[in-house]
Structure formats: C-alpha cells, structure tokens
Design a protein around this motif. Structure first.
Motif, PDB file in Angstrom:
ATOM      1  N   GLU A 144      37.028  45.898  31.860  1.00  0.00           N
ATOM      2  CA  GLU A 144      36.452  45.094  32.928  1.00  0.00           C
ATOM      3  C   GLU A 144      36.617  45.845  34.242  1.00  0.00           C
ATOM      4  O   GLU A 144      37.663  46.443  34.488  1.00  0.00           O
TER       5      GLU A 144
ATOM      6  N   GLU B 142      38.518  45.028  40.720  1.00  0.00           N
ATOM      7  CA  GLU B 142      38.138  44.746  42.089  1.00  0.00           C
ATOM      8  C   GLU B 142      39.302  45.120  43.000  1.00  0.00           C
ATOM      9  O   GLU B 142      40.430  44.673  42.798  1.00  0.00           O
TER      10      GLU B 142
ATOM     11  N   HIS C 170      34.681  48.527  26.951  1.00  0.00           N
ATOM     12  CA  HIS C 170      35.104  47.134  27.022  1.00  0.00           C
ATOM     13  C   HIS C 170      35.979  46.840  28.236  1.00  0.00           C
ATOM     14  O   HIS C 170      36.431  45.706  28.403  1.00  0.00           O
TER      15      HIS C 170
END
Length: 129
Positions: free
Chosen positions: A93, A96, A91
């Motif tokens: 994410e 970046e 789960h």
C-alpha cells in the motif's frame, strides 16, 4: 542404491580437525568420495587423513563438477527472491508522508570527497559522472 518410500535428509556430524582429526577426515571421505562399501574409503591407507590427502585430485575434480549445480541453485534462489520481492511490491500500500524529512547539510572537504568517491561501487560512480 535403495529407493526410499519417504524423503530423507542426509545429516553429517561436525567434527573439529584439531580435536578429532581422524573422525574429521573420515567424515569428509564419507561425504565427498563415492563408494559402495565403507571399507573402500580408506583403501590401502592406515588413516583417514592419508586416504583423504591421497584422493585430493579426484575430490577436487568432483567438487568442480558439482560447482555447476551450485551456480544453478544460486540462480534459482535469486529468481525466487525476485519473484517474491515483486509480489510484495505489487501488494504494498502506498505510504502517505505527513511531512517532508529534512536532510541535514554536512559539508565535506576535498580529501573526504575523494575518499568517498573511491569507495563507491561501479553503479554509484556511473551516476556521479
């Protein structure tokens, strides 16, 4: 033995052997020696310490028997930890990165390298070779 209608947690007071030796050894007897009547704990001994020491062999055997269950508990806890870790990873994410982090160059001499190599675990040594 009595069947309880509600769950209960066994609580044991913590005594320090240096300041309360009789209570300390008595609490160990209560925890680790099977008995039906509390009067059986001391048996023919005058002190809890003497009774504890006299039961050393049987207490060690009981502890060895219980170690099997402790190992199973550790295995179960490890399995739960792995499952939860995988759930977190599933789960998560993706992160970046805006920029690459610069890794500093830190030269080491031969002695420092050998010392670092000796302190590696087996997996790290395998990667190095």
């Amino acid at each position: 033995m009595t069947i309880r209608n509600t769950p209960a947690v066994v609580r044991v007071p913590n005594f320090v052997a240096a300041s309360h030796p009789e209570s300390y050894y008595y609490s160990l007897l209560i925890q680790y020696k099977p008995y039906r009547n509390e009067a059986e704990l001391l048996g023919e001994f005058n002190s809890a310490r003497d009774a504890f020491l006299a039961n050393e062999e049987s207490l060690r055997q009981t502890n060895a028997y219980l170690e099997i269950y402790r190992e199973r508990d550790r295995q179960l806890e490890n399995a739960f930890a792995q499952v939860h870790a995988f759930q977190i990873l599933e789960h998560a994410e993706p992160m970046e990165l805006d920029h690459e982090e610069e890794v500093p160059y830190l030269p080491m001499n031969e002695d420092q390298f050998l010392q670092a190599k000796q302190s590696m675990n087996a997996g790290q040594k395998e990667i190095l070779h």
